[in-house]
Design an enzyme around this catalytic site. Structure first.
Site, PDB file in Angstrom:
ATOM      1  N   LEU A 132     -29.418 -47.600 -22.685  1.00 60.20           N
ATOM      2  CA  LEU A 132     -28.305 -46.664 -22.540  1.00 60.20           C
ATOM      3  C   LEU A 132     -27.040 -47.190 -23.224  1.00 60.20           C
ATOM      4  CD1 LEU A 132     -28.887 -45.655 -18.802  1.00 60.20           C
ATOM      5  CD2 LEU A 132     -29.815 -44.614 -20.872  1.00 60.20           C
ATOM      6  N   PRO A 133     -26.087 -46.278 -23.468  1.00 64.59           N
ATOM      7  CA  PRO A 133     -24.920 -46.686 -24.252  1.00 64.59           C
ATOM      8  C   PRO A 133     -23.896 -47.564 -23.528  1.00 64.59           C
ATOM      9  CG  PRO A 133     -24.804 -44.340 -23.718  1.00 64.59           C
ATOM     10  CD  PRO A 133     -26.133 -44.817 -23.259  1.00 64.59           C
ATOM     11  N   THR A 153     -26.815 -52.914 -23.812  1.00 69.84           N
ATOM     12  CA  THR A 153     -25.824 -54.001 -23.858  1.00 69.84           C
ATOM     13  C   THR A 153     -24.665 -53.592 -22.966  1.00 69.84           C
ATOM     14  OG1 THR A 153     -26.401 -54.459 -26.147  1.00 69.84           O
ATOM     15  CG2 THR A 153     -24.343 -55.377 -25.351  1.00 69.84           C
ATOM     16  N   LYS A 155     -26.062 -62.145 -25.486  1.00 64.31           N
ATOM     17  CA  LYS A 155     -26.056 -61.021 -26.432  1.00 64.31           C
ATOM     18  C   LYS A 155     -24.639 -60.767 -26.978  1.00 64.31           C
ATOM     19  CE  LYS A 155     -26.631 -56.974 -28.339  1.00 64.31           C
ATOM     20  NZ  LYS A 155     -27.143 -56.808 -29.680  1.00 64.31           N
ATOM     21  N   LYS A 214     -17.334 -51.433 -28.289  1.00 60.91           N
ATOM     22  CA  LYS A 214     -17.652 -51.663 -26.871  1.00 60.91           C
ATOM     23  C   LYS A 214     -18.068 -53.125 -26.671  1.00 60.91           C
ATOM     24  CE  LYS A 214     -21.754 -51.202 -25.628  1.00 60.91           C
ATOM     25  NZ  LYS A 214     -23.144 -50.993 -25.221  1.00 60.91           N
TER      26      LYS A 214
HETATM   27  P1  NAD Z   1     -27.549 -44.066 -28.664  1.00 59.28           P
HETATM   28  O1  NAD Z   1     -26.255 -43.443 -28.252  1.00 59.28           O
HETATM   29  O2  NAD Z   1     -28.182 -43.648 -29.938  1.00 59.28           O
HETATM   30  O3  NAD Z   1     -28.651 -43.873 -27.506  1.00 59.28           O
HETATM   31  C1  NAD Z   1     -28.349 -43.885 -26.148  1.00 59.28           C
HETATM   32  C2  NAD Z   1     -29.087 -42.723 -25.500  1.00 59.28           C
HETATM   33  O4  NAD Z   1     -28.961 -42.785 -24.090  1.00 59.28           O
HETATM   34  C3  NAD Z   1     -28.548 -41.351 -25.932  1.00 59.28           C
HETATM   35  O5  NAD Z   1     -29.593 -40.619 -26.511  1.00 59.28           O
HETATM   36  C4  NAD Z   1     -28.036 -40.733 -24.621  1.00 59.28           C
HETATM   37  O6  NAD Z   1     -28.235 -39.338 -24.575  1.00 59.28           O
HETATM   38  C5  NAD Z   1     -28.924 -41.438 -23.616  1.00 59.28           C
HETATM   39  N1  NAD Z   1     -28.413 -41.440 -22.252  1.00 59.28           N
HETATM   40  C6  NAD Z   1     -27.162 -41.687 -21.801  1.00 59.28           C
HETATM   41  N2  NAD Z   1     -27.133 -41.624 -20.471  1.00 59.28           N
HETATM   42  C7  NAD Z   1     -28.393 -41.335 -20.045  1.00 59.28           C
HETATM   43  C8  NAD Z   1     -29.018 -41.133 -18.779  1.00 59.28           C
HETATM   44  N3  NAD Z   1     -28.318 -41.233 -17.659  1.00 59.28           N
HETATM   45  N4  NAD Z   1     -30.335 -40.857 -18.745  1.00 59.28           N
HETATM   46  C9  NAD Z   1     -31.059 -40.769 -19.889  1.00 59.28           C
HETATM   47  N5  NAD Z   1     -30.529 -40.943 -21.116  1.00 59.28           N
HETATM   48  C10 NAD Z   1     -29.221 -41.215 -21.188  1.00 59.28           C
HETATM   49  O7  NAD Z   1     -27.280 -45.625 -28.645  1.00 59.28           O
HETATM   50  P2  NAD Z   1     -28.165 -46.781 -29.340  1.00 59.28           P
HETATM   51  O8  NAD Z   1     -27.606 -47.092 -30.669  1.00 59.28           O
HETATM   52  O9  NAD Z   1     -29.613 -46.467 -29.176  1.00 59.28           O
HETATM   53  O10 NAD Z   1     -27.777 -48.005 -28.376  1.00 59.28           O
HETATM   54  C11 NAD Z   1     -28.282 -48.103 -27.048  1.00 59.28           C
HETATM   55  C12 NAD Z   1     -27.904 -49.462 -26.500  1.00 59.28           C
HETATM   56  O11 NAD Z   1     -28.454 -50.488 -27.326  1.00 59.28           O
HETATM   57  C13 NAD Z   1     -26.385 -49.710 -26.446  1.00 59.28           C
HETATM   58  O12 NAD Z   1     -26.079 -50.400 -25.268  1.00 59.28           O
HETATM   59  C14 NAD Z   1     -26.137 -50.565 -27.678  1.00 59.28           C
HETATM   60  O13 NAD Z   1     -24.985 -51.394 -27.530  1.00 59.28           O
HETATM   61  C15 NAD Z   1     -27.427 -51.358 -27.755  1.00 59.28           C
HETATM   62  N6  NAD Z   1     -27.805 -51.828 -29.110  1.00 59.28           N
HETATM   63  C16 NAD Z   1     -27.763 -50.976 -30.173  1.00 59.28           C
HETATM   64  C17 NAD Z   1     -28.146 -51.451 -31.424  1.00 59.28           C
HETATM   65  C18 NAD Z   1     -28.121 -50.552 -32.647  1.00 59.28           C
HETATM   66  O14 NAD Z   1     -28.291 -51.076 -33.764  1.00 59.28           O
HETATM   67  N7  NAD Z   1     -27.945 -49.246 -32.501  1.00 59.28           N
HETATM   68  C19 NAD Z   1     -28.578 -52.766 -31.575  1.00 59.28           C
HETATM   69  C20 NAD Z   1     -28.641 -53.591 -30.465  1.00 59.28           C
HETATM   70  C21 NAD Z   1     -28.261 -53.100 -29.226  1.00 59.28           C
END
Ligand code: NAD
Length: 295
Positions: free
Chosen positions: A64-65, A95, A170, A245
């Site tokens: 999740l975000p 994260t 992380k 964030k």
């Molecule tokens: P994203 O916004 O693409 O995906 C997050 C998803 O969670 C969204 O689709 C949103 O609709 C969903 N969501 C939110 N609340 C929810 C709930 N209560 N129930 C179900 N779904 C819900 O974000 P992302 O890029 O996939 O990143 C996700 C996490 O991974 C973050 O914490 C980010 O910091 C971490 N991260 C991202 C990357 C990257 O390269 N994108 C790399 C490492 C870590």
């Protein structure tokens, strides 16, 4: 195994797809119907509600975000924690700050459930290729239980310490990532300003002491590398708002330990300004544009 999976966004989507490929039954849930449909196309089943996604699940994964989203999912209105089988293992890959990770895990423990934090490194490319690095916090036994599932989505699984330690490790990593991405972007721009070809300059620095992950695996200059956000209008990848964030989490951690993080502070300010200039949704390598001369 039956796996309830929350958040099939940039990272969660391909992670869930890799679990399906490994033969697991994945029950996905996301607030965005289009993303849930995309997960179904990859072989997952869609749950109608958060509670349904965890019914009979052996493992529950969330990607999740934000901390608010994690807290909301497990403890808030959805209150998914109480619907999870006591025998299931809960793995939060989002994260978030270490305090929230510890708090949610402690409440899970009070309710007889085992939870670990397992944030990832490796970006969307790593999520698609199944080569992520998992940086875990929790009891050794719980992490050993998680290992076979995590290995379907990643190449390395580390235990940083108890609950919350995965999150701390992380954000140390992501603070460093922000710093070397900015440094890489400014070096490439300075070279280009003097007439150097950014592709040639990249090759030279990769073979020299300036080599780093941003340069080598995620080059921020458009067209230098294929299959990176820079060559796709900075779409996809790791959003500036998410980097912001993480830098906020890093500074929060630095404040509580009285650590000096001058470069992290500067990186946070630069990414905040960059996000405010219309780049919040773009990949974090778009910081390259921050250094561009205006025509
Ligand atoms: P994203 O916004 O693409 O995906 C997050 C998803 O969670 C969204 O689709 C949103 O609709 C969903 N969501 C939110 N609340 C929810 C709930 N209560 N129930 C179900 N779904 C819900 O974000 P992302 O890029 O996939 O990143 C996700 C996490 O991974 C973050 O914490 C980010 O910091 C971490 N991260 C991202 C990357 C990257 O390269 N994108 C790399 C490492 C870590």
């Amino acid at each position: 195994m039956k796996i309830g999976f929350f958040g099939v966004g940039h990272m969660g989507g391909p992670m869930a797809a890799n679990l399906v490929k490994a033969g697991h039954e994945v029950i996905a849930f996301d607030l965005v119907p289009e993303l849930l449909n995309a997960a179904v196309e990859q072989g997952a089943k869609a749950a109608d509600s958060a509670a349904q996604a965890v019914q009979g699940a052996d493992v529950v994964i969330s990607m999740l975000p934000s901390a608010g989203a994690v807290r909301g999912l497990y403890l808030g209105e959805a209150g998914v924690l109480k619907h999870i089988d006591a025998s299931a293992l809960i793995i939060d890959c989002s994260t978030i700050d270490a305090d929230t990770a510890r708090e949610v895990a402690a409440i899970a423990k009070e309710q007889g459930r085992v939870m670990i934090d397992a944030p990832v490194s490796g970006g969307v490319g790593g999520a698609k290729a199944g080569t992520l690095t998992f940086i875990c916090g929790g009891q050794e036994e719980a992490i050993d239980r998680a290992r076979p599932v995590l290995e379907c989505m990643g190449a390395q699984v580390f235990r940083a310490g108890d609950n919350g330690a995965g999150q701390l490790a992380k954000i140390c990593n992501n603070m460093l990532l922000a710093i070397h991405m900015i440094g890489t972007a400014e070096a490439l721009q300075m070279g280009a300003d003097h007439g150097l070809d950014p592709a040639v300059l990249s090759e030279i620095m990769k073979a020299s002491s300036g080599d780093n992950w941003s340069l080598d695996k995620y080059n921020p200059w458009p067209g230098v590398m294929e299959n990176v956000p820079a060559s796709n209008e900075y779409e996809g990848g790791f959003a500036v708002k998410l980097m912001n964030k993480d830098l906020g989490l890093a500074l929060q951690a630095a404040l509580s330990s009285q650590s000096a993080t001058p470069m992290g502070n500067l990186a946070k300010s630069l990414y905040a300004a960059h996000g405010n200039h219309g780049y919040a949704e773009k990949d974090f390598s778009s910081i390259q544009r921050f250094f561009r001369h205006k025509e």
